[in-house]
Scaffold this active site. Structure first.
Site, short mmCIF file in Angstrom:
data_model
loop_
_atom_site.label_atom_id
_atom_site.label_comp_id
_atom_site.label_asym_id
_atom_site.label_seq_id
_atom_site.Cartn_x
_atom_site.Cartn_y
_atom_site.Cartn_z
N ARG A 79 33.03 51.28 58.82
CA ARG A 79 34.35 51.46 57.64
C ARG A 79 35.32 50.57 58.04
O ARG A 79 35.95 50.19 56.97
CB ARG A 79 34.38 53.07 57.52
CG ARG A 79 35.42 53.08 56.43
CD ARG A 79 35.74 54.37 55.80
NE ARG A 79 35.70 55.49 56.93
CZ ARG A 79 36.90 55.75 57.45
NH1 ARG A 79 37.86 54.99 57.35
NH2 ARG A 79 36.78 56.60 58.54
N TYR A 131 41.06 40.78 31.76
CA TYR A 131 39.91 41.86 32.07
C TYR A 131 40.52 42.98 31.79
O TYR A 131 41.66 43.57 32.39
CB TYR A 131 39.58 41.77 33.42
CG TYR A 131 38.64 42.79 33.88
CD1 TYR A 131 37.30 43.16 33.15
CD2 TYR A 131 38.82 43.75 34.99
CE1 TYR A 131 36.54 43.95 33.46
CE2 TYR A 131 37.68 44.72 35.09
CZ TYR A 131 36.64 44.94 34.46
OH TYR A 131 35.92 45.91 34.60
N ASP A 201 43.77 36.86 39.34
CA ASP A 201 42.24 36.98 39.26
C ASP A 201 41.59 35.70 38.90
O ASP A 201 41.51 35.19 37.63
CB ASP A 201 42.09 38.02 37.96
CG ASP A 201 40.43 38.74 38.10
OD1 ASP A 201 39.58 37.70 38.39
OD2 ASP A 201 40.30 39.72 37.59
N LYS A 226 30.19 38.53 39.89
CA LYS A 226 30.14 37.53 38.75
C LYS A 226 29.62 36.17 39.77
O LYS A 226 28.74 36.13 40.24
CB LYS A 226 31.51 37.18 37.92
CG LYS A 226 32.07 38.58 37.46
CD LYS A 226 31.37 38.94 36.38
CE LYS A 226 31.82 40.18 35.81
NZ LYS A 226 32.39 41.33 36.82
C1 LIG Z 1 37.81 39.10 35.54
C2 LIG Z 1 37.23 40.24 35.95
N1 LIG Z 1 37.97 40.75 37.04
C3 LIG Z 1 37.52 41.95 37.67
C4 LIG Z 1 36.37 42.48 37.14
C5 LIG Z 1 36.11 43.87 37.84
O1 LIG Z 1 34.69 43.68 38.72
P1 LIG Z 1 33.78 44.59 39.22
O2 LIG Z 1 32.90 44.90 38.13
O3 LIG Z 1 33.20 43.84 40.24
O4 LIG Z 1 34.49 45.92 39.74
C6 LIG Z 1 35.67 42.07 36.23
C7 LIG Z 1 34.51 42.78 35.53
O5 LIG Z 1 33.66 42.40 34.67
C8 LIG Z 1 35.99 40.86 35.56
O6 LIG Z 1 35.54 40.36 34.65
#
Ligand SMILES: Cc1ncc(COP(=O)(O)O)c(C=O)c1O
Length: 400
Positions: A79, A131, A201, A226
């Site tokens: 962990r 997001y 992000d 992604k």
């Molecule tokens: C731009 C962006 N950031 C963060 C996330 C969250 O990621 P996860 O689905 O891997 O938890 C997403 C998910 O769609 C996203 O599109």
């Protein structure tokens, strides 16, 4: 002082973690700047050792042999750290020139940046057109703790104005789904002038498409689900920072919260990174070709992709992006036509998520979380041949 095994294991993470990162010289440490494909192919690989596997496989162990002194072993309990994370974290770290910390999902990565950084009286400035998960964390977890949340559009001047008194600034550029762009260097300067930190992000662009730390950001967060992994077969996240104390805090947060990546998924990500440059280049080319084709059509409105010359953020994108990414968004006349279009596509899956080798698309309005027209399509260009992709989209438009 006697410590429980758990306390000892947590303190090992915070105190000893930096020395756990593989120190061996690898191809990406060489002084000559290497191209993106070379960096992605070699990143994180341990130095060659006679008889050792060329590429390390996944290590699934939970406990490790740990006799006596606990600081003498690089791994004790899975962990806290494990060899497969180390390879992936070294790879991502080399692509960012930073310390990278792997998480079980993009959301776990975002929360690891947001939650420890913000307490009562602090101010979060976050984009309201990115997001939606970030807005959910802000309203459900941070605001009830006394954090002031300022939601702003992805517009450099507006974000800069909102930085006054901020603790943490959170942007996503290009924003998702409408692909607006803000100037990372300008926002970083404004955040720093106010004593705040900037987190970006960078899920859409990946470290090969954009390196926010180079433009002054303090932290970069990813959904590795992604384009970073790109095969639509895992959920993972990562954060990259250059401040070693922040990296240790992120690892401590991960160990304490237990939101850890499974070694097998981590290994799948390791396996995906060498093709990242190829995938991202093809996806970005396909996305731009699709955007150019769609823009010619009278029955398609508001075509957006940061590589289009008339995109409002194109000049900024040229300055700070190396690849413009897989996403294109455009608007069809109403939800019904948009759904008919999606149903008529043959090569393109109707699915959420983006950045995979298979093209996918969805009507974002179906979630009710984004402030977008009902007919807005978020299209993620995959690695198919552009001619086939464009032909499929054209036939689906004709059929809808
Ligand atoms: C731009 C962006 N950031 C963060 C996330 C969250 O990621 P996860 O689905 O891997 O938890 C997403 C998910 O769609 C996203 O599109």
């Amino acid at each position: 002082m006697l410590r429980t095994a758990a306390e000892a294991s947590l303190s090992r993470v915070s105190e000893a973690e930096p020395s756990r990162r593989p120190e061996a010289a690898t191809a990406t440490d060489r002084p000559t700047p290497l191209g993106p494909s070379t960096r992605a192919v070699h990143a994180g690989l341990p130095a060659p050792e006679q008889g050792a596997p060329l590429v390390p496989g996944p290590v699934l162990a939970a406990p490790y042999h740990l006799r006596g002194d606990t600081d003498s072993a690089p791994f004790g309990y899975a962990r806290d750290a494990n060899p497969t994370w180390s390879v992936v974290e070294a790879a991502l770290g080399q692509l960012e020139d930073a310390d990278s910390v792997l998480f079980s999902s993009g959301m776990a990565a975002l929360c690891a940046v947001l939650e420890p950084a913000l307490g009562a009286g602090d101010v979060l400035v976050a984009v309201r057109d990115g997001y939606p998960g970030v807005r959910g964390v802000a309203s459900d977890r941070l605001a009830p703790r006394g954090v002031e949340v300022r939601l702003v559009p992805t517009d450099t001047a507006v974000i800069v104005d909102a930085c006054n008194g901020a603790t943490l600034v959170w942007v996503e550029t290009p924003s998702n789904p409408r692909l607006d762009v803000c100037d990372i260097a300008e926002v970083a300067a404004a955040a720093h002038a106010n004593g705040a930190r900037l987190a970006v992000d960078n899920t859409l662009a990946t470290p090969l498409g954009q390196r926010p730390l180079e433009h002054g950001a303090d932290a970069v967060a990813y959904s590795a689900t992604k384009a970073l992994s790109g095969h639509s077969d895992l959920v993972l996240g990562a954060v990259a920072v250059r401040d070693p104390e922040w990296a240790a805090l992120l690892r401590r947060h991960r160990s304490q919260g237990g939101a850890i990546a499974g070694p097998f998924e981590a290994w799948l990500l390791q396996r995906s990174l060498p093709t990242l440059a190829l995938r991202l280049a093809r996806q970005s080319e396909n996305a731009l070709a699709l955007a150019r084709m769609l823009r010619q059509r009278a029955d398609v409105a508001d075509v957006r992709h940061p590589g289009l010359e008339d995109h409002p953020g194109h000049a900024i994108a040229l300055r700070q992006m190396r690849q413009t990414g897989p996403l294109v968004c455009f608007t069809l006349d109403g939800a019904d036509r948009a759904q008919r279009f999606l149903a008529a596509l043959r090569l393109v899956a109707e699915a959420t998520s983006f950045g995979g080798v298979h093209s996918s698309a969805e009507r974002r309005g179906r979630w009710g979380t984004d402030d977008v027209p009902e007919g807005l399509i978020r299209f993620s260009a995959g690695c198919e041949d552009a001619a086939d992709l464009l032909a499929d989209v054209e036939q689906a438009l004709a059929a809808s």
